[in-house]
Design a protein around this motif. Structure first.
Motif, short mmCIF file in Angstrom:
data_model
loop_
_atom_site.label_atom_id
_atom_site.label_comp_id
_atom_site.label_asym_id
_atom_site.label_seq_id
_atom_site.Cartn_x
_atom_site.Cartn_y
_atom_site.Cartn_z
N SER A 154 38.03 38.04 33.25
CA SER A 154 38.48 39.17 32.31
C SER A 154 39.61 40.16 33.43
O SER A 154 40.64 40.40 33.01
N ARG A 155 38.78 40.41 34.47
CA ARG A 155 39.57 41.61 35.41
C ARG A 155 40.60 40.91 35.99
O ARG A 155 41.84 41.40 36.02
N LYS A 163 42.57 38.26 34.89
CA LYS A 163 43.84 38.13 33.99
C LYS A 163 44.32 39.55 33.75
O LYS A 163 45.40 39.41 33.57
N ALA A 164 43.64 40.54 33.55
CA ALA A 164 44.07 41.88 33.32
C ALA A 164 45.12 42.06 34.48
O ALA A 164 46.19 42.79 34.09
N ARG A 220 48.28 40.24 34.11
CA ARG A 220 49.21 40.73 33.36
C ARG A 220 49.87 42.04 33.72
O ARG A 220 50.87 42.22 33.27
N LEU A 221 49.02 42.85 34.39
CA LEU A 221 49.66 44.16 34.93
C LEU A 221 51.00 43.88 35.64
O LEU A 221 51.88 44.59 35.70
N SER A 236 37.70 42.02 26.48
CA SER A 236 37.55 42.87 27.87
C SER A 236 38.79 42.66 28.99
O SER A 236 39.14 43.64 29.39
N GLN A 237 39.58 41.78 28.85
CA GLN A 237 40.89 41.66 29.38
C GLN A 237 41.79 42.54 28.88
O GLN A 237 42.49 43.30 29.74
N GLU A 238 41.86 42.75 27.59
CA GLU A 238 42.71 43.73 26.92
C GLU A 238 42.38 44.99 27.26
O GLU A 238 43.38 46.00 27.61
N LEU A 265 43.19 45.97 30.93
CA LEU A 265 44.64 46.18 31.25
C LEU A 265 45.07 47.41 30.56
O LEU A 265 45.81 48.24 31.30
#
Lengths: 109, 195
Positions: A26-27, A29-30, A33-34, B64-66, B69
């Motif tokens: 998750s980290r 991927k975040a 996207r950033l 959690s990804q959203e 971010l």
């Protein structure tokens, strides 16, 4: 069974390594996207522009239709000829009789 | 048939230490390595909360990804001195609520969610039953239950995260607890409340 024991049951999670791996994904991927360029994000504010254009067009057309339908204003009647010495009036009665009036400046016929 | 309830020993609620203030400030100032370190320090708790709010791994990863971010994008809005975890949890809960509204799942009856099998069959079974029980809660009830009963937040702390009154948060948690207890007692009779 007490609420505390119930809470222990409710707090169950998957295995630690599964949680760690999923959290790390998750980290990553975040962060990916950033780093995406800003312009690739959908520009939501343009979504209402077509609707606004259609509404404006409808208003313009409605206004034009209203203008076309309204009756023409009456033509102004020609002013009576007035001289400095005499005033003339011309009548046409309903039976076709024509009457001419001529007044002096003292309002004598 | 009565089932022996084996409660997985859970550690006492760990005090959620906030990341060091200097790390948060450096991340807020745009220092990329600090931002990545900040995310690494919070990712597990964020994922755990997301899992409890959604009930399955795929949805929890998306949530959690959203949320992470949004932490990155809005780190400038965090006010130093306020509760960092409260701010992070509020992001997670709000994102879960947005996702919930879009999905509009049916609430009321427990549903069989796609809970992935666990290497430990006992834990896997407990996970399946617990998530099944929590699926009968509304989003608000579930969030209140997770924050107050599982995360150990006070009513006031939970209210700050949920954006409601403290009494509302406590009431929702109590209603949720009653519902899950009723569902779980079908498999664990010892959970039944004495009437």
């Amino acid at each position: 069974m007490s609420d505390e024991q119930l809470n222990k049951l409710l707090s169950v999670l998957p295995a630690d390594d599964a949680v760690a791996a999923a959290a790390a994904r998750s980290r990553r991927k975040a962060l990916a996207r950033l780093d995406e360029p800003l312009r690739s994000r959908p520009r939501r504010f343009l979504a209402w522009a077509p609707g606004l254009a259609v509404a404006a067009l409808v208003l313009i057309v409605a206004g034009a239709v209203q203008l076309l339908r309204s009756p023409a204003p009456p033509a102004a009647s020609p002013p009576e000829r007035v001289s400095a010495e005499r005033l003339q009036m011309h009548w046409v009665l309903s039976d076709g009789t024509r009457v001419h009036w001529t007044f002096t400046k003292d309002f004598n016929l | 048939m009565a089932t022996a309830l084996t409660i997985m020993a859970q550690p006492a609620r760990p005090v959620a230490e906030a990341p060091p203030e200097e790390l948060i400030l450096a991340a807020r100032d745009g220092h990329r390595p600090s931002l990545e370190e900040l995310l690494t320090s919070i990712e597990r708790r964020v994922y755990a909360l997301a899992y409890r709010l959604t009930g399955n791994r795929a949805a929890a990863e998306d949530l959690s990804q959203e949320a992470l971010l949004k932490v990155c994008r809005h780190i400038g809005r965090y006010r130093t001195g306020s509760s960092f975890w409260g701010w992070v949890y509020r992001i997670v809960v709000n994102q879960a609520r947005d996702n919930y509204r879009k999905a509009k799942p049916e609430v009321g009856e427990p549903s069989e969610l796609a809970v992935e099998p666990d290497v430990d069959p006992v834990r896997g079974e407990q996970l399946r039953l617990v998530m099944r029980a929590m699926s009968c809660l509304t989003g608000r009830e579930r969030a209140a239950l997770v924050l107050i009963d599982i995360e150990g937040y006070s009513g006031r702390e939970a209210a700050a995260v949920l954006g409601c009154l403290a009494i509302t948060a406590r009431t929702r948690a109590a209603q949720a607890r009653k519902k899950v207890r009723r569902v779980l007692s079908r498999h664990y009779p010892e959970l039944r409340e004495d009437r």
